[in-house]
Design an enzyme around this catalytic site. Structure first.
Site, mmCIF file in Angstrom:
data_model
loop_
_atom_site.group_PDB
_atom_site.id
_atom_site.type_symbol
_atom_site.label_atom_id
_atom_site.label_comp_id
_atom_site.label_asym_id
_atom_site.label_seq_id
_atom_site.Cartn_x
_atom_site.Cartn_y
_atom_site.Cartn_z
ATOM 1 N N PHE A 1 4.294 -1.925 0.322
ATOM 2 C CA PHE A 1 3.128 -1.110 -0.119
ATOM 3 C C PHE A 1 3.797 0.594 -0.238
ATOM 4 O O PHE A 1 4.431 1.099 0.119
ATOM 5 C CB PHE A 1 1.883 -0.542 0.513
ATOM 6 N N CYS A 2 2.949 1.712 -1.835
ATOM 7 C CA CYS A 2 3.881 2.798 -1.447
ATOM 8 C C CYS A 2 2.665 3.602 -1.674
ATOM 9 O O CYS A 2 1.485 2.996 -1.410
ATOM 10 C CB CYS A 2 4.024 3.131 -3.314
ATOM 11 N N SER A 3 2.725 4.462 -2.453
ATOM 12 C CA SER A 3 1.470 5.108 -2.584
ATOM 13 C C SER A 3 0.357 4.442 -3.551
ATOM 14 O O SER A 3 -1.147 4.775 -3.313
ATOM 15 C CB SER A 3 1.162 6.808 -3.053
#
Length: 130
Positions: free
Chosen positions: A85-87
């Protein structure tokens, strides 16, 4: 022939079985590895998911390639379920597709990223922007 980033992103996502935040949470409870690829400044601003591995994007492939000397102890084989996951769920799609290229075909990412996780009320800590 040149492609746009939208083309590249669509091709990456076509290879993934992306998961919603609640699905990622359940899978993490069953042994999947959650991997936060956001830079430190973004984690400080937004917060973190307890128990997620922090592997910044620029070293992800080296840390998860089972054949690499720089791999993490958890990266013992190609069957590992990795949920990146990222932002907001854009960079993570590209990262998960890159893990597919290494043979980790069970890798995927979270639709909407950390922001969707937090909005779903799932466990998160810290963050100055919240």
């Amino acid at each position: 022939m040149a492609q746009t980033i939208d083309d590249i992103l669509a091709a990456a996502r076509a290879r993934l079985d992306r998961v919603r935040p609640d699905e990622a949470h359940a899978e993490a409870g069953a042994g999947a590895v959650l991997v936060d690829i956001r830079p430190a400044a973004q984690r400080a601003e937004e917060g973190e998911i307890p128990g997620a591995l922090i592997v910044e994007r620029n070293v992800l492939e080296w840390r998860f390639d089972p054949a690499c000397d720089a791999r993490l102890p958890v990266a013992t084989g190609h069957d590992l379920r990795v949920i990146v996951f990222c932002s907001e769920g854009y960079t993570s799609s590209l990262a998960a597709a890159s893990l597919h290229d290494l043979g980790l075909t069970r890798a995927t990412d979270i639709v909407g990223g950390f922001k969707a996780w937090r909005a779903a009320g799932l466990p998160a800590t810290g963050g100055t922007g919240h």
